[in-house]
Design a protein around this motif. Structure first.
Motif, PDB file in Angstrom:
ATOM      1  N   ALA A   1       0.853  -1.197   0.000  1.00 40.01           N
ATOM      2  CA  ALA A   1       0.000   0.000   0.000  1.00 40.01           C
ATOM      3  C   ALA A   1       0.887   1.243   0.000  1.00 40.01           C
ATOM      4  N   ILE A   2       0.331   2.350  -0.482  1.00 37.73           N
ATOM      5  CA  ILE A   2       1.070   3.618  -0.540  1.00 37.73           C
ATOM      6  C   ILE A   2       0.171   4.745  -0.056  1.00 37.73           C
ATOM      7  N   LEU A   3       0.733   5.607   0.788  1.00 38.96           N
ATOM      8  CA  LEU A   3       0.099   6.874   1.157  1.00 38.96           C
ATOM      9  C   LEU A   3       0.950   7.973   0.536  1.00 38.96           C
ATOM     10  N   ALA A   4       0.361   8.800  -0.328  1.00 43.45           N
ATOM     11  CA  ALA A   4       1.119   9.812  -1.069  1.00 43.45           C
ATOM     12  C   ALA A   4       0.780  11.215  -0.585  1.00 43.45           C
ATOM     13  N   PHE A   5       1.798  12.063  -0.515  1.00 39.93           N
ATOM     14  CA  PHE A   5       1.748  13.372   0.150  1.00 39.93           C
ATOM     15  C   PHE A   5       0.830  14.391  -0.512  1.00 39.93           C
ATOM     16  N   ASN A   6       0.836  14.483  -1.850  1.00 40.92           N
ATOM     17  CA  ASN A   6      -0.031  15.459  -2.523  1.00 40.92           C
ATOM     18  C   ASN A   6      -0.431  14.934  -3.890  1.00 40.92           C
ATOM     19  N   ASP A   7      -1.157  15.739  -4.659  1.00 38.50           N
ATOM     20  CA  ASP A   7      -1.691  15.226  -5.922  1.00 38.50           C
ATOM     21  C   ASP A   7      -0.603  14.861  -6.925  1.00 38.50           C
ATOM     22  N   ILE A   8       0.472  15.642  -6.998  1.00 38.82           N
ATOM     23  CA  ILE A   8       1.556  15.332  -7.934  1.00 38.82           C
ATOM     24  C   ILE A   8       2.175  13.977  -7.598  1.00 38.82           C
ATOM     25  N   LEU A   9       2.500  13.755  -6.333  1.00 37.42           N
ATOM     26  CA  LEU A   9       3.129  12.504  -5.913  1.00 37.42           C
ATOM     27  C   LEU A   9       2.126  11.337  -5.955  1.00 37.42           C
ATOM     28  N   THR A  10       0.864  11.637  -5.723  1.00 35.71           N
ATOM     29  CA  THR A  10      -0.159  10.586  -5.783  1.00 35.71           C
ATOM     30  C   THR A  10      -0.246   9.997  -7.185  1.00 35.71           C
ATOM     31  N   TYR A  11      -0.349  10.868  -8.195  1.00 34.37           N
ATOM     32  CA  TYR A  11      -0.478  10.353  -9.560  1.00 34.37           C
ATOM     33  C   TYR A  11       0.839   9.787 -10.083  1.00 34.37           C
ATOM     34  N   ALA A  12       1.960  10.245  -9.530  1.00 31.67           N
ATOM     35  CA  ALA A  12       3.249   9.632  -9.864  1.00 31.67           C
ATOM     36  C   ALA A  12       3.281   8.189  -9.363  1.00 31.67           C
ATOM     37  N   ALA A  13       2.835   7.984  -8.133  1.00 32.98           N
ATOM     38  CA  ALA A  13       2.800   6.633  -7.553  1.00 32.98           C
ATOM     39  C   ALA A  13       1.774   5.763  -8.266  1.00 32.98           C
ATOM     40  N   PHE A  14       0.633   6.344  -8.588  1.00 35.18           N
ATOM     41  CA  PHE A  14      -0.433   5.626  -9.304  1.00 35.18           C
ATOM     42  C   PHE A  14       0.108   5.109 -10.644  1.00 35.18           C
ATOM     43  N   ASP A  15       0.830   5.979 -11.354  1.00 40.34           N
ATOM     44  CA  ASP A  15       1.405   5.598 -12.647  1.00 40.34           C
ATOM     45  C   ASP A  15       2.480   4.526 -12.471  1.00 40.34           C
ATOM     46  N   ALA A  16       3.265   4.627 -11.405  1.00 42.64           N
ATOM     47  CA  ALA A  16       4.334   3.649 -11.155  1.00 42.64           C
ATOM     48  C   ALA A  16       3.760   2.254 -10.926  1.00 42.64           C
TER      49      ALA A  16
END
Length: 337
Positions: free
Chosen positions: A246-261
């Protein structure tokens, strides 16, 4: 107390010359000798004189303008904050001028300089991720120009601030991931010196402690708020021997970066890797699977920031700290089947 801004008349009286002479000297006019030009410029710098570009066109009416500095105007969060500021300011006859620092300390400083020169009534600011020196804000404090910070803040003993309950929200989101079956939860964050990052990371760690899960430093990545950098870091995490589930991402930029990864690595969301992101954007409901998100209430943060600034402009010198609660919106990306 707010200091009166230095005028051309003040410079002229100090030097014993006419206002016209001072004005010509500052414009490098050939009608004034080099020695007098030098004297005027030295005095102007010492008294922190700033020319007012609105002076001629607005002689009979003082402009009611506030300046806003944001790190990244194209994101939904900062656009929503600005919308809230403009909404509230317009109700009281104020105009808003915004400046995008592009996450650069240098450009943030330049924005402050420009706002001083424009004689704005006050400034609302969110720190760039590069900012660790707050000298330009100390200058505003010394000049008596009201400042309110939102989201990423500094100097809390000097300036009012509007923040979210990021620590509580991160703890709630991490607990939700644990309750949904995740055990190796990664945190993808921004620079560690930002108070906003510290609060959210603290909440994440508190949830792990509360549920008696081990804290693995290899699952915590804090770096630049940059899509490619965060995406590459997440890919490395997902390709490691003990990848997160699981991943908790800090903001929208990092969230979609993790989502894409996650997608790039051929993994399934949420069964292989669940994800929750801090994002206020409508796009969270339109990706596949729909993204569980921690909503910022960015518009309300903007309105609160403007409300505090107008209080200070009217003379209120109390230092406020307003907390706008976040909302966890559970969708498909966080619950394993």
């Amino acid at each position: 107390m707010k200091q009166r801004r230095t005028s051309l008349k003040d410079l002229a009286e100090e030097l014993g010359v006419s206002i016209a002479t001072v004005s010509r000297a500052l414009r490098n006019s050939h009608e004034v000798g080099e020695e007098m030009k030098a004297k005027v410029k030295v005095l102007a710098k010492r008294l922190n004189y700033r020319p007012n570009p609105f002076a001629q066109s607005l002689r009979k009416k003082t402009p009611r303008v506030i300046g806003v500095i944001v790190p990244n105007l194209v994101t939904h969060y900062y656009a929503s904050v600005l919308d809230g500021i403009e909404d509230y300011a317009s109700c009281f006859g104020y105009s808003v001028i915004s400046s995008n620092s592009h996450e650069s300390h240098e450009r943030e400083e330049k924005a402050v300089e420009n706002f001083i020169s424009m004689h704005v009534d006050g400034i609302i600011a969110c720190l760039a991720q590069d900012t660790v020196d707050y000298g330009h804000y100390l200058q505003l404090h010394d000049m008596g120009i009201p400042v309110v910070f939102f989201a990423r803040t500094c100097l809390p003993d000097m300036f009012s601030q509007v923040v979210a309950n990021g620590d509580e929200a991160a703890q709630e989101a991490t607990s939700h991931l644990i309750g949904a079956g995740s055990r190796r939860i990664a945190f993808i964050g921004g620079p560690n010196h930002l108070d906003m990052v510290k609060r959210r990371k603290h909440g994440y760690l508190e949830a792990l402690r509360e549920h008696h899960l081990p804290i693995d430093r290899e699952l915590v990545w804090c770096g630049r708020i940059d899509f490619d950098e965060a995406r590459n870091a997440t890919v490395r995490l997902l390709q490691s021997e003990k990848r997160p589930d699981a991943i908790l991402a800090f903001n929208d930029i990092l969230t979609y970066a993790a989502f894409d990864a996650i997608k790039t690595c051929g993994l399934s969301i949420p069964n292989d890797v669940a994800i929750i992101g801090f994002t206020d954007g409508d796009s969270a409901a339109f990706v596949t699977p729909k993204l569980t998100a921690i909503m910022d209430q960015a518009n309300e943060q903007g309105r609160k920031s403007c409300e505090l600034l107008l209080r200070h402009i009217k003379g209120d010198q109390h230092i406020y700290k307003e907390i706008v609660p976040m909302i966890l919106k559970i969708r498909e990306s966080s619950e394993k089947h």
